[in-house]
Design a protein around this motif. Structure first.
Motif, mmCIF file in Angstrom:
data_model
loop_
_atom_site.group_PDB
_atom_site.id
_atom_site.type_symbol
_atom_site.label_atom_id
_atom_site.label_comp_id
_atom_site.label_asym_id
_atom_site.label_seq_id
_atom_site.Cartn_x
_atom_site.Cartn_y
_atom_site.Cartn_z
ATOM 1 N N HIS A 66 -57.350 83.706 -49.145
ATOM 2 C CA HIS A 66 -56.565 82.895 -48.030
ATOM 3 C C HIS A 66 -57.459 81.725 -47.653
ATOM 4 N N ARG A 67 -58.775 81.662 -47.758
ATOM 5 C CA ARG A 67 -59.516 80.549 -47.642
ATOM 6 C C ARG A 67 -59.334 79.488 -48.443
ATOM 7 N N LEU A 68 -59.003 79.795 -49.796
ATOM 8 C CA LEU A 68 -58.667 78.671 -50.828
ATOM 9 C C LEU A 68 -57.443 77.840 -50.560
ATOM 10 N N ARG A 69 -56.397 79.006 -50.056
ATOM 11 C CA ARG A 69 -55.006 78.551 -49.772
ATOM 12 C C ARG A 69 -54.997 77.656 -48.780
ATOM 13 N N ALA A 70 -55.840 77.573 -47.529
ATOM 14 C CA ALA A 70 -56.013 76.751 -46.636
ATOM 15 C C ALA A 70 -56.660 75.422 -46.859
ATOM 16 N N SER A 71 -57.155 75.037 -48.098
ATOM 17 C CA SER A 71 -57.925 73.971 -48.299
ATOM 18 C C SER A 71 -56.996 72.858 -48.179
ATOM 19 N N LEU B 65 -69.279 82.669 -58.719
ATOM 20 C CA LEU B 65 -69.111 81.402 -59.348
ATOM 21 C C LEU B 65 -68.011 80.719 -59.362
ATOM 22 N N TYR B 66 -66.968 81.679 -59.660
ATOM 23 C CA TYR B 66 -65.719 80.793 -59.579
ATOM 24 C C TYR B 66 -65.413 80.004 -58.048
ATOM 25 N N LEU B 67 -65.568 80.798 -57.136
ATOM 26 C CA LEU B 67 -65.310 80.081 -55.758
ATOM 27 C C LEU B 67 -66.251 78.973 -55.472
ATOM 28 N N GLU B 68 -67.476 78.997 -55.985
ATOM 29 C CA GLU B 68 -68.256 77.788 -55.700
ATOM 30 C C GLU B 68 -67.811 76.669 -56.782
ATOM 31 N N THR B 69 -67.309 77.057 -57.801
ATOM 32 C CA THR B 69 -66.908 75.846 -58.810
ATOM 33 C C THR B 69 -65.801 75.198 -58.218
ATOM 34 N N VAL B 70 -64.626 76.047 -58.015
ATOM 35 C CA VAL B 70 -63.275 75.202 -57.838
ATOM 36 C C VAL B 70 -63.259 74.741 -56.428
ATOM 37 N N GLY B 71 -64.144 74.985 -55.557
ATOM 38 C CA GLY B 71 -64.397 74.582 -54.195
ATOM 39 C C GLY B 71 -64.981 73.033 -54.102
ATOM 40 N N ARG B 72 -65.630 72.842 -55.330
ATOM 41 C CA ARG B 72 -66.457 71.675 -55.369
ATOM 42 C C ARG B 72 -65.300 70.336 -54.988
ATOM 43 N N ARG C 119 -63.930 71.752 -63.349
ATOM 44 C CA ARG C 119 -64.899 71.496 -62.214
ATOM 45 C C ARG C 119 -66.453 71.972 -62.155
ATOM 46 N N HIS C 120 -66.533 72.760 -63.312
ATOM 47 C CA HIS C 120 -67.686 73.201 -63.392
ATOM 48 C C HIS C 120 -68.618 72.343 -64.329
ATOM 49 N N PRO C 121 -70.015 71.849 -63.593
ATOM 50 C CA PRO C 121 -70.832 70.751 -64.161
ATOM 51 C C PRO C 121 -71.529 71.085 -65.319
ATOM 52 N N GLY C 122 -71.323 72.335 -66.086
ATOM 53 C CA GLY C 122 -72.175 72.726 -67.135
ATOM 54 C C GLY C 122 -70.870 72.464 -68.387
ATOM 55 N N LEU C 123 -69.782 72.397 -67.964
ATOM 56 C CA LEU C 123 -68.613 72.375 -69.211
ATOM 57 C C LEU C 123 -68.161 70.850 -69.347
ATOM 58 N N CYS D 239 -65.813 81.718 -67.419
ATOM 59 C CA CYS D 239 -67.082 82.092 -66.582
ATOM 60 C C CYS D 239 -68.012 82.359 -67.478
ATOM 61 N N ALA D 240 -67.441 83.193 -68.683
ATOM 62 C CA ALA D 240 -68.528 83.830 -69.666
ATOM 63 C C ALA D 240 -69.123 82.766 -70.376
ATOM 64 N N VAL D 241 -68.353 81.742 -70.563
ATOM 65 C CA VAL D 241 -69.038 80.489 -71.294
ATOM 66 C C VAL D 241 -70.051 79.549 -70.441
ATOM 67 N N ALA D 242 -69.774 79.636 -69.268
ATOM 68 C CA ALA D 242 -70.779 78.765 -68.362
ATOM 69 C C ALA D 242 -71.795 79.706 -67.818
ATOM 70 N N ASP D 243 -71.662 81.104 -68.064
ATOM 71 C CA ASP D 243 -72.820 82.041 -67.581
ATOM 72 C C ASP D 243 -72.487 83.446 -68.249
ATOM 73 N N PRO D 244 -73.093 83.157 -69.434
ATOM 74 C CA PRO D 244 -72.966 84.158 -70.356
ATOM 75 C C PRO D 244 -73.656 85.476 -69.974
ATOM 76 N N GLN D 245 -74.627 85.358 -68.896
ATOM 77 C CA GLN D 245 -75.474 86.512 -68.444
ATOM 78 C C GLN D 245 -74.636 87.461 -67.742
#
Length: 321
Positions: A206-211, A314-321, A27-31, A249-255
């Protein structure tokens, strides 16, 4: 996000947190996830293939090739982590069998094909015992010309989990890990020192599980299977560790990680230190080297610190796409 997506291949032993890593990578647009290869580790290799196909299906991933790899380490017998990941390796969530099928080639063949076919050098992300990668490097060393970097989840600077000093992925196949370190390409070690820090707070789980979206809900269910003692009650029991997903995550955002280029070697001798990643953090040579004990050690970018909030966000924003 600017520029072209990073071509990525994940080698995994899916596994609860490998599944979290796959959900993120899809789901990450940069990968650009070009392939997934499977190896025995958290569960048997056939279970890993099934789990991987299931995750990709639930994530709505395109038709990404998945290949079966090594059923056991190079020397040791296979030793699963079902006590952590459940009988099926996926938290015993009762997910339906996948309708997708694996590729008609083995993992080493798929790795060789996809690495050399990529128009840009590939970032290889092993989140599992390194058996497939060792077999690839020994069988097809020419692949290194089109590998940008290897970012592997494994090892530990300080404390292990399989033993007091050895992390599971390296301990499961130490010889394979030692071969990885000779790859001759830049390597980042995302070890237990950072792995254990990145925890998704209970309310977010909990929020993710309710999706209503299957992939997002699966991420929440998987995180709920990885409870952590960090934080205070009552949410401590309900927060979930990202684990292997942090390496992606470290590949998508090494900083988000702080690394140091340090000598690393794997202990191969039998005994209590077998599988330890010995990371030399000394500022200067010691008596052993002064008195003729100098060794050739691989230089590895070792992750020593992680920006937890940054990677959780970063993870929450990505998997929630």
């Amino acid at each position: 996000m600017t520029g072209e997506p990073i071509p990525v291949i994940i080698d995994c032993d899916t596994g609860v947190d490998d599944a979290l890593a796959l959900l993120f990578a899809v789901r990450h647009p940069g990968l650009d996830l070009r392939a997934v290869t499977c190896v025995a580790g958290n569960t048997d290799v056939d279970g890993v293939v099934r789990n991987t196909l299931t995750v990709l299906e639930r994530a709505g991933a395109p038709d990404i090739p998945v290949a079966r790899g090594a059923a056991r380490p190079l020397i040791e017998p296979a030793r699963s982590a079902r006590h952590v990941h459940g009988t099926d390796g996926m938290g015993d969530l009762g997910l339906p069998a996948p309708t997708r099928a694996p590729a008609a080639v083995d993992a080493v063949t798929l790795l060789h094909r996809e690495i050399l076919a990529s128009p840009r050098p590939v970032t290889l992300v092993p989140t599992a015992p390194l058996t497939n990668i060792a077999l690839l490097l020994r069988t097809h060393p020419e692949v290194t010309r089109n590998i940008e970097r290897i970012v592997f989840m494994g090892g530990a600077v300080a404390v292990g989990n399989a033993t007091p000093v050895a992390e599971f992925n390296v301990w499961h196949d130490p010889e394979a890990a030692a071969i990885l370190l000779t790859a001759g390409v830049p390597i980042t070690m995302y070890g237990l020192d950072v792995f254990q820090q990145v925890v998704v707070p209970g309310p977010e789980v909990h929020r993710l599980r309710a999706s209503d979206e299957p992939g997002t809900r699966l991420a929440g269910d998987l995180l709920a299977h990885r409870p952590t003692s960090q934080g205070g009650p009552p949410e401590a029991e309900k927060a979930g560790g990202l684990g292997d997903a942090g390496a992606v995550c470290a590949v998508a955002d090494p900083q988000g990680i702080t690394t140091r280029l340090l000598p690393v070697e794997v202990t191969l001798a039998p005994g209590p230190s077998r599988g330890q990643t010995v990371v030399d953090r000394r500022p200067r040579p010691g008596e052993s080297e002064i008195h003729g004990g100098r060794r050739e050690q691989a230089l590895v970018d070792v992750a020593l610190e992680v920006d937890v909030d940054r990677y959780v966000r970063l993870y929450l924003e990505t998997v929630g796409r």
